[in-house]
Enzyme design. Structure first.
Site, mmCIF file in Angstrom:
data_model
loop_
_atom_site.group_PDB
_atom_site.id
_atom_site.type_symbol
_atom_site.label_atom_id
_atom_site.label_comp_id
_atom_site.label_asym_id
_atom_site.label_seq_id
_atom_site.Cartn_x
_atom_site.Cartn_y
_atom_site.Cartn_z
ATOM 1 N N TYR A 66 0.576 -1.213 -0.386
ATOM 2 C CA TYR A 66 0.034 -0.044 -0.463
ATOM 3 C C TYR A 66 0.715 1.116 -0.167
ATOM 4 O O TYR A 66 0.584 2.336 -0.826
ATOM 5 C CB TYR A 66 -1.067 0.131 1.312
ATOM 6 N N ASP A 103 -8.435 6.349 -4.707
ATOM 7 C CA ASP A 103 -6.770 7.692 -5.021
ATOM 8 C C ASP A 103 -6.772 9.079 -3.658
ATOM 9 O O ASP A 103 -6.566 9.839 -4.577
ATOM 10 C CB ASP A 103 -6.738 7.247 -6.925
ATOM 11 N N HIS A 118 -15.005 2.539 -1.570
ATOM 12 C CA HIS A 118 -14.465 1.722 -0.997
ATOM 13 C C HIS A 118 -12.614 2.223 -0.258
ATOM 14 O O HIS A 118 -11.603 1.274 0.324
ATOM 15 C CB HIS A 118 -13.114 0.636 -2.649
ATOM 16 N N CYS A 126 -6.993 1.607 13.351
ATOM 17 C CA CYS A 126 -6.183 0.196 13.841
ATOM 18 C C CYS A 126 -7.446 -0.366 13.105
ATOM 19 O O CYS A 126 -8.020 -0.222 13.153
ATOM 20 C CB CYS A 126 -6.917 0.721 15.195
ATOM 21 N N SER A 187 -16.561 -0.307 -14.542
ATOM 22 C CA SER A 187 -17.477 -1.999 -15.859
ATOM 23 C C SER A 187 -19.174 -2.096 -15.481
ATOM 24 O O SER A 187 -19.585 -2.901 -15.696
ATOM 25 C CB SER A 187 -16.212 -3.260 -16.026
ATOM 26 N N ALA A 229 -13.951 9.915 -20.474
ATOM 27 C CA ALA A 229 -14.319 10.429 -20.445
ATOM 28 C C ALA A 229 -13.676 11.556 -19.902
ATOM 29 O O ALA A 229 -14.500 12.898 -19.434
ATOM 30 C CB ALA A 229 -14.247 9.705 -18.465
HETATM 31 P P1 OAD Z 1 -13.284 -1.431 -13.766
HETATM 32 O O1 OAD Z 1 -11.542 -2.248 -13.750
HETATM 33 O O2 OAD Z 1 -14.023 -3.187 -13.287
HETATM 34 O O3 OAD Z 1 -13.508 -1.257 -15.006
HETATM 35 C C1 OAD Z 1 -13.362 -0.177 -15.460
HETATM 36 C C2 OAD Z 1 -13.900 0.450 -16.887
HETATM 37 O O4 OAD Z 1 -13.113 1.535 -16.791
HETATM 38 C C3 OAD Z 1 -13.747 -0.405 -18.030
HETATM 39 O O5 OAD Z 1 -15.056 -0.656 -18.352
HETATM 40 C C4 OAD Z 1 -12.844 0.338 -18.810
HETATM 41 O O6 OAD Z 1 -13.591 0.303 -20.302
HETATM 42 C C5 OAD Z 1 -13.920 1.825 -18.832
HETATM 43 N N1 OAD Z 1 -12.331 3.180 -19.048
HETATM 44 C C6 OAD Z 1 -11.159 2.589 -19.386
HETATM 45 N N2 OAD Z 1 -10.452 4.314 -19.509
HETATM 46 C C7 OAD Z 1 -10.937 4.945 -19.510
HETATM 47 C C8 OAD Z 1 -10.976 6.135 -19.477
HETATM 48 N N3 OAD Z 1 -10.191 6.540 -20.310
HETATM 49 N N4 OAD Z 1 -12.081 6.454 -20.444
HETATM 50 C C9 OAD Z 1 -14.095 5.815 -19.879
HETATM 51 N N5 OAD Z 1 -14.052 5.140 -19.433
HETATM 52 C C10 OAD Z 1 -12.581 4.413 -18.694
HETATM 53 O O7 OAD Z 1 -12.789 -1.069 -12.428
HETATM 54 P P2 OAD Z 1 -14.232 -0.511 -11.673
HETATM 55 O O8 OAD Z 1 -15.665 -1.170 -12.381
HETATM 56 O O9 OAD Z 1 -14.164 0.589 -10.966
HETATM 57 O O10 OAD Z 1 -12.798 -2.580 -5.329
HETATM 58 O O11 OAD Z 1 -14.437 -1.939 -10.664
HETATM 59 C C11 OAD Z 1 -15.063 -1.386 -9.222
HETATM 60 C C12 OAD Z 1 -14.357 -2.419 -8.152
HETATM 61 O O12 OAD Z 1 -14.038 -3.397 -8.684
HETATM 62 C C13 OAD Z 1 -12.596 -2.035 -7.615
HETATM 63 O O13 OAD Z 1 -13.439 -0.567 -6.913
HETATM 64 C C14 OAD Z 1 -12.576 -2.849 -7.074
HETATM 65 C C15 OAD Z 1 -12.844 -3.785 -8.155
HETATM 66 O O14 OAD Z 1 -12.321 -5.350 -7.495
HETATM 67 C C16 OAD Z 1 -12.293 -3.389 -4.859
HETATM 68 O O15 OAD Z 1 -10.769 -2.578 -4.579
HETATM 69 C C17 OAD Z 1 -13.103 -3.481 -3.200
#
Ligand code: OAD
Length: 241
Positions: A66, A103, A118, A126, A187, A229
């Site tokens: 981390y 982040d 998250h 702690c 996603s 985005a």
């Molecule tokens: P993902 O990595 O599953 O999905 C990211 C999405 O962003 C994908 O569909 C990409 O196509 C899209 N993407 C990439 N670059 C992009 C851009 N420049 N503009 C727009 N879209 C773009 O991430 P999350 O949906 O955030 O949980 O995943 C959800 C959670 O799953 C995370 O927070 C994490 C993971 O397990 C934990 O860590 C608890």
């Protein structure tokens, strides 16, 4: 191309709810969770590091991972998509921002009251009591809690842990009460965040997805805007303003 119906819906909205995922930080140079494994860490799976069991087994090892991720995020800046959401909040009456990212880039772009599903990479808790602690964290080994001497962990939600109750409650209320719902760079595979769009639509909201590519939920959204985005969100904000 931003649909004009979406622009009108945002102009007329009393409350806009936005959910973001890893994709919104991609253009800042933050690798997604799985891509984040580089160098020293590439032979370790996140699932083996981001768990309470891993921390119990070897707190210093997990802490170092981390620490490395904190350093990675500290070196990058929010991008145009984060900035666009912060300025949309100044344009519409009420905006609720929910992020699955840890982040802190939304806050650095100027967003306030961000609901963090998250947790946050830069918060320390702690390990035993779960309370936020103020410790010197720029060290190689997991610090000790000043109150109970247990080890200190990063304030993120690990695999097998629940999403903070207040984050869930505030998100459900915002999704159910908004007029427009936007899902950006996610996603839409991980619940309960992925279910918020449906909740919003069931309560009459217009829902739009902003993503680089279609997702499993694309067909359920009223509008899908494909593209980076960092390009599409500033376009949207300019049209709405
Ligand atoms: P993902 O990595 O599953 O999905 C990211 C999405 O962003 C994908 O569909 C990409 O196509 C899209 N993407 C990439 N670059 C992009 C851009 N420049 N503009 C727009 N879209 C773009 O991430 P999350 O949906 O955030 O949980 O995943 C959800 C959670 O799953 C995370 O927070 C994490 C993971 O397990 C934990 O860590 C608890």
């Amino acid at each position: 191309m931003i649909p004009s119906k979406l622009v009108e819906a945002i102009r007329d909205a009393q409350h806009v709810c936005v959910v973001t995922g890893a994709g919104i930080s991609a253009e800042s140079g933050i690798p997604t969770f799985r891509e984040a494994q580089q160098g020293l860490w590439e032979k370790h799976r996140p699932e083996d590091l981001a768990t309470p069991e891993a921390f119990s087994r070897d707190p210093d090892f997990v802490w170092q991972w981390y620490r490395w991720r904190r350093q990675l995020v500290s070196k990058v800046a929010p991008n145009a998509a984060h900035v666009a959401i912060a300025s949309l909040a100044d344009t519409v009456k009420t905006l609720t921002l929910i992020t699955q990212n840890v982040d802190g880039l939304h806050q650095r772009a100027g967003s306030r009251d961000v609901i963090e599903f998250h947790g946050n990479l830069f918060v320390n808790r702690c390990f035993v009591e779960g309370v936020i602690v103020d410790v010197d964290d720029d060290i190689e080994t997991a610090p000790y809690c000043p109150a109970c001497a247990a080890r200190v962990r990063p304030g993120v939600v690990w695999f097998g842990e629940g999403i903070p109750a207040d984050a869930i409650q505030r998100s459900l209320a915002a999704a159910a009460g908004c007029d427009v719902f936007l899902a950006v760079g996610t996603s839409s595979q991980v619940y309960p965040a992925a279910g918020l769009a449906e909740l919003a639509q069931d309560n009459g909201a217009c829902a739009a997805e902003f993503n680089l590519e279609p997702t499993p939920l694309s067909s359920q959204f009223d509008h899908c805007v494909i593209g980076k985005a960092g390009t599409t969100l500033p376009e949207l904000v300019e049209l709405v303003s």
